[in-house]
Design a protein around this motif. Sequence first.
Motif, PDB file in Angstrom:
ATOM      1  N   VAL A  42      -8.309  10.796  -0.297  1.00  0.00           N
ATOM      2  CA  VAL A  42      -8.613  11.630   0.686  1.00  0.00           C
ATOM      3  C   VAL A  42      -9.164  12.842   0.100  1.00  0.00           C
ATOM      4  CG1 VAL A  42      -8.494  12.604   2.945  1.00  0.00           C
ATOM      5  CG2 VAL A  42      -7.022  10.491   2.339  1.00  0.00           C
ATOM      6  N   SER A  43     -10.753  12.839   0.198  1.00  0.00           N
ATOM      7  CA  SER A  43     -11.352  14.366  -0.507  1.00  0.00           C
ATOM      8  C   SER A  43     -12.367  14.788   0.605  1.00  0.00           C
ATOM      9  CB  SER A  43     -12.098  13.604  -1.761  1.00  0.00           C
ATOM     10  OG  SER A  43     -11.209  13.231  -2.599  1.00  0.00           O
ATOM     11  N   GLN A  59     -11.229   5.178  -0.746  1.00  0.00           N
ATOM     12  CA  GLN A  59     -11.786   6.572  -0.700  1.00  0.00           C
ATOM     13  C   GLN A  59     -12.040   6.969   0.845  1.00  0.00           C
ATOM     14  OE1 GLN A  59     -14.176   8.148  -3.925  1.00  0.00           O
ATOM     15  NE2 GLN A  59     -14.931   6.275  -4.560  1.00  0.00           N
ATOM     16  N   VAL A  60     -11.562   7.976   1.286  1.00  0.00           N
ATOM     17  CA  VAL A  60     -11.782   8.675   2.527  1.00  0.00           C
ATOM     18  C   VAL A  60     -12.501  10.026   2.335  1.00  0.00           C
ATOM     19  CG1 VAL A  60     -10.971   9.361   4.794  1.00  0.00           C
ATOM     20  CG2 VAL A  60     -10.045   7.136   3.626  1.00  0.00           C
ATOM     21  N   ARG A  61     -13.819  10.332   2.738  1.00  0.00           N
ATOM     22  CA  ARG A  61     -14.171  11.477   2.770  1.00  0.00           C
ATOM     23  C   ARG A  61     -14.335  12.156   3.789  1.00  0.00           C
ATOM     24  NH1 ARG A  61     -18.057   8.426  -0.907  1.00  0.00           N
ATOM     25  NH2 ARG A  61     -17.160   8.677  -3.164  1.00  0.00           N
ATOM     26  N   LEU A  62     -13.977  13.532   4.151  1.00  0.00           N
ATOM     27  CA  LEU A  62     -13.815  14.237   5.174  1.00  0.00           C
ATOM     28  C   LEU A  62     -14.634  15.448   4.920  1.00  0.00           C
ATOM     29  CD1 LEU A  62     -10.036  13.943   6.054  1.00  0.00           C
ATOM     30  CD2 LEU A  62     -11.750  12.446   6.910  1.00  0.00           C
ATOM     31  N   ALA A 107      -5.978   8.781   8.108  1.00  0.00           N
ATOM     32  CA  ALA A 107      -6.354   7.997   6.880  1.00  0.00           C
ATOM     33  C   ALA A 107      -5.221   7.410   6.088  1.00  0.00           C
ATOM     34  CB  ALA A 107      -7.047   8.907   5.847  1.00  0.00           C
ATOM     35  N   VAL A 125      -6.438  13.711   7.797  1.00  0.00           N
ATOM     36  CA  VAL A 125      -5.983  13.229   6.786  1.00  0.00           C
ATOM     37  C   VAL A 125      -4.935  12.308   6.924  1.00  0.00           C
ATOM     38  CG1 VAL A 125      -4.714  14.044   4.691  1.00  0.00           C
ATOM     39  CG2 VAL A 125      -6.599  15.458   5.396  1.00  0.00           C
ATOM     40  N   TRP A 141      -3.984   3.443   5.753  1.00  0.00           N
ATOM     41  CA  TRP A 141      -4.159   3.057   4.716  1.00  0.00           C
ATOM     42  C   TRP A 141      -2.748   2.271   4.340  1.00  0.00           C
ATOM     43  CZ3 TRP A 141      -1.320   4.211   0.043  1.00  0.00           C
ATOM     44  CH2 TRP A 141      -1.568   3.498  -1.072  1.00  0.00           C
ATOM     45  N   LEU A 178      -4.460  13.007  -2.080  1.00  0.00           N
ATOM     46  CA  LEU A 178      -5.181  14.176  -1.163  1.00  0.00           C
ATOM     47  C   LEU A 178      -5.652  15.274  -2.218  1.00  0.00           C
ATOM     48  CD1 LEU A 178      -2.142  13.950   1.571  1.00  0.00           C
ATOM     49  CD2 LEU A 178      -4.060  12.523   1.192  1.00  0.00           C
TER      50      LEU A 178
END
Length: 191
Positions: free
Chosen positions: A138-139, A164-167, A183, A180, A187, A110
């Motif tokens: 998670v970025s 990759q999860v972008r917030l 995600a 977060v 996952w 994270l």
Amino acid sequence: MTRSSGAAVGGLLLTPGAGAGRDHPTLVAVEEAVAPLPVRRVDFPYRLAGRRMPDRAPVAVAHLVEEAARFAAEEGFAPDRLVLGGRSYGGRMCSVAVAEGLPAAGLVLLSYPLHPPGKPDKLRVDHFPQLTVPVLFVSGTTDPFGSPEEFDEHVAAIPGPVTQVRLPGAHDVRNDHAAVSDAVVRWLATL
């Protein structure tokens, strides 16, 4: 207590960023979201000793090795069924530990600090080629520790499966602990 050997993940060990402790709101939110999966949130030795300067990697990694073994033994699952991770410095130390051989089912990273803000030449990716387990990043889309483009470039060195999860947000995706946590939950269900 011995958990079923059929489950891919036995537990989740979470670590904080350099300026926070184990009770960081994001870590607490993730723990609540993944329940009833066993979770252990741990501080690093410098924090336990009341110091402000984070431990160097060898000290942090040795601590993670001990904590992971203790957690797996207490919960009754094999060490390679443990997912490790955390925020920023904590996630980075977990990834170094796994790259150095700590058994794991995966990594939850994270707000991974790809490089210090304003210093894209000081990358923290040398160990990426040794990461063969599934990895979740998670970025924030405006994180000064690594842009989406920088992440795309450097995570390609990881041989294990990468998600990759972008917030929206910067290094601390404030007030969106639910996104977060969601995600992470989604996952973990893929492991």
